[in-house]
Scaffold this motif. Structure first.
Motif, PDB file in Angstrom:
ATOM      1  N   THR A   8       0.829  -1.205   0.000  1.00 52.03           N
ATOM      2  CA  THR A   8       0.000   0.000   0.000  1.00 52.03           C
ATOM      3  C   THR A   8       0.864   1.255   0.000  1.00 52.03           C
ATOM      4  OG1 THR A   8      -1.725  -1.177   1.190  1.00 52.03           O
ATOM      5  CG2 THR A   8      -1.840   1.218   1.215  1.00 52.03           C
ATOM      6  N   LEU A   9       1.914   1.272   0.800  1.00 52.43           N
ATOM      7  CA  LEU A   9       2.811   2.423   0.833  1.00 52.43           C
ATOM      8  C   LEU A   9       3.567   2.602  -0.483  1.00 52.43           C
ATOM      9  CD1 LEU A   9       4.253   2.230   4.442  1.00 52.43           C
ATOM     10  CD2 LEU A   9       2.736   3.964   3.505  1.00 52.43           C
ATOM     11  N   LEU A  10       3.959   1.501  -1.119  1.00 50.88           N
ATOM     12  CA  LEU A  10       4.627   1.602  -2.419  1.00 50.88           C
ATOM     13  C   LEU A  10       3.686   2.171  -3.475  1.00 50.88           C
ATOM     14  CD1 LEU A  10       6.803  -1.608  -2.780  1.00 50.88           C
ATOM     15  CD2 LEU A  10       7.567   0.744  -2.959  1.00 50.88           C
ATOM     16  N   ILE A  11       2.449   1.715  -3.480  1.00 50.74           N
ATOM     17  CA  ILE A  11       1.473   2.237  -4.443  1.00 50.74           C
ATOM     18  C   ILE A  11       1.216   3.713  -4.177  1.00 50.74           C
ATOM     19  CG2 ILE A  11      -0.934   2.068  -5.190  1.00 50.74           C
ATOM     20  CD1 ILE A  11      -0.689  -0.974  -4.698  1.00 50.74           C
ATOM     21  N   TYR A  12       1.098   4.091  -2.917  1.00 55.31           N
ATOM     22  CA  TYR A  12       0.894   5.492  -2.570  1.00 55.31           C
ATOM     23  C   TYR A  12       2.070   6.350  -3.049  1.00 55.31           C
ATOM     24  CZ  TYR A  12       0.361   9.691   0.259  1.00 55.31           C
ATOM     25  OH  TYR A  12       0.255  10.992   0.667  1.00 55.31           O
ATOM     26  N   ALA A  13       3.293   5.864  -2.823  1.00 50.01           N
ATOM     27  CA  ALA A  13       4.474   6.604  -3.268  1.00 50.01           C
ATOM     28  C   ALA A  13       4.519   6.705  -4.782  1.00 50.01           C
ATOM     29  CB  ALA A  13       5.735   5.927  -2.747  1.00 50.01           C
ATOM     30  N   ALA A  14       4.099   5.662  -5.472  1.00 48.47           N
ATOM     31  CA  ALA A  14       4.112   5.690  -6.939  1.00 48.47           C
ATOM     32  C   ALA A  14       3.167   6.756  -7.467  1.00 48.47           C
ATOM     33  CB  ALA A  14       3.728   4.320  -7.489  1.00 48.47           C
ATOM     34  N   PHE A  15       2.017   6.923  -6.829  1.00 56.49           N
ATOM     35  CA  PHE A  15       1.042   7.899  -7.299  1.00 56.49           C
ATOM     36  C   PHE A  15       1.346   9.326  -6.854  1.00 56.49           C
ATOM     37  CE2 PHE A  15      -1.867   4.203  -7.858  1.00 56.49           C
ATOM     38  CZ  PHE A  15      -2.112   4.402  -9.211  1.00 56.49           C
ATOM     39  N   THR A  16       2.013   9.492  -5.725  1.00 61.03           N
ATOM     40  CA  THR A  16       2.214  10.849  -5.211  1.00 61.03           C
ATOM     41  C   THR A  16       3.548  11.461  -5.610  1.00 61.03           C
ATOM     42  OG1 THR A  16       3.005   9.960  -3.110  1.00 61.03           O
ATOM     43  CG2 THR A  16       0.664  10.538  -3.258  1.00 61.03           C
ATOM     44  N   VAL A  17       4.646  10.754  -5.410  1.00 63.86           N
ATOM     45  CA  VAL A  17       5.961  11.342  -5.687  1.00 63.86           C
ATOM     46  C   VAL A  17       6.663  10.696  -6.861  1.00 63.86           C
ATOM     47  CG1 VAL A  17       6.334  12.133  -3.329  1.00 63.86           C
ATOM     48  CG2 VAL A  17       7.109   9.866  -3.980  1.00 63.86           C
ATOM     49  N   GLY A  18       6.183   9.551  -7.315  1.00 64.79           N
ATOM     50  CA  GLY A  18       6.821   8.847  -8.422  1.00 64.79           C
ATOM     51  C   GLY A  18       7.941   7.952  -7.925  1.00 64.79           C
ATOM     52  N   LEU A  19       8.190   6.913  -8.671  1.00 64.94           N
ATOM     53  CA  LEU A  19       9.225   5.948  -8.309  1.00 64.94           C
ATOM     54  C   LEU A  19      10.105   5.685  -9.523  1.00 64.94           C
ATOM     55  CD1 LEU A  19       7.126   3.280  -6.364  1.00 64.94           C
ATOM     56  CD2 LEU A  19       8.637   4.987  -5.391  1.00 64.94           C
ATOM     57  N   PRO A  20      11.363   5.301  -9.298  1.00 64.83           N
ATOM     58  CA  PRO A  20      12.206   4.884 -10.423  1.00 64.83           C
ATOM     59  C   PRO A  20      11.644   3.623 -11.087  1.00 64.83           C
ATOM     60  CG  PRO A  20      13.493   5.066  -8.394  1.00 64.83           C
ATOM     61  CD  PRO A  20      12.064   5.278  -8.036  1.00 64.83           C
ATOM     62  N   GLY A  21      12.143   3.325 -12.260  1.00 68.14           N
ATOM     63  CA  GLY A  21      11.634   2.199 -13.033  1.00 68.14           C
ATOM     64  C   GLY A  21      11.704   0.869 -12.315  1.00 68.14           C
ATOM     65  N   PHE A  22      12.836   0.575 -11.678  1.00 67.19           N
ATOM     66  CA  PHE A  22      12.960  -0.698 -10.968  1.00 67.19           C
ATOM     67  C   PHE A  22      11.976  -0.778  -9.800  1.00 67.19           C
ATOM     68  CE2 PHE A  22      17.563  -2.142 -12.053  1.00 67.19           C
ATOM     69  CZ  PHE A  22      17.147  -2.447 -13.332  1.00 67.19           C
ATOM     70  N   ALA A  23      11.758   0.339  -9.123  1.00 65.47           N
ATOM     71  CA  ALA A  23      10.820   0.340  -7.999  1.00 65.47           C
ATOM     72  C   ALA A  23       9.386   0.143  -8.489  1.00 65.47           C
ATOM     73  CB  ALA A  23      10.943   1.627  -7.206  1.00 65.47           C
ATOM     74  N   LEU A  24       9.055   0.708  -9.648  1.00 67.13           N
ATOM     75  CA  LEU A  24       7.729   0.467 -10.217  1.00 67.13           C
ATOM     76  C   LEU A  24       7.574  -0.998 -10.607  1.00 67.13           C
ATOM     77  CD1 LEU A  24       7.053   3.591 -12.448  1.00 67.13           C
ATOM     78  CD2 LEU A  24       5.833   2.885 -10.399  1.00 67.13           C
ATOM     79  N   GLY A  25       8.617  -1.576 -11.185  1.00 67.63           N
ATOM     80  CA  GLY A  25       8.577  -2.999 -11.502  1.00 67.63           C
ATOM     81  C   GLY A  25       8.421  -3.847 -10.260  1.00 67.63           C
TER      82      GLY A  25
END
Length: 79
Positions: A8-25
């Motif tokens: 849940t925290l990873l998804i939240y970070a992806a939508f709010t601040v963005g994540l590098p490509g490997f983290a999105l994967g």
């Protein structure tokens, strides 16, 4: 519960601040591993059926590979 909070925290970070490509994967792999865990829990565990070994192995492999991707994404790169 801890794994669900982390996803849940990873998804939240992806939508709010963005994540590098490997983290999105890694996030995608964790969501897939979560789906496999839900299937194992709701379909097999609740019905008191034995878990199929290939499903358990794939679930663990996807989660470990996602963790390796996440660690790789957070590792500092010096060049």
């Amino acid at each position: 519960m801890l794994a669900a909070a982390a996803v849940t925290l990873l998804i939240y970070a992806a939508f709010t601040v963005g994540l590098p490509g490997f983290a999105l994967g890694a996030t995608v792999l964790f969501v897939l591993a979560t789906a496999g865990g839900v299937v194992m829990n709701l379909d097999y565990h609740w019905n008191r059926r034995a878990l199929p070994k290939p499903l358990v192995f794939i679930h663990a492999l996807v989660a470990v590979f996602g963790f390796v991707l996440l660690v790789t994404a957070t590792w500092p790169v010096r060049g």
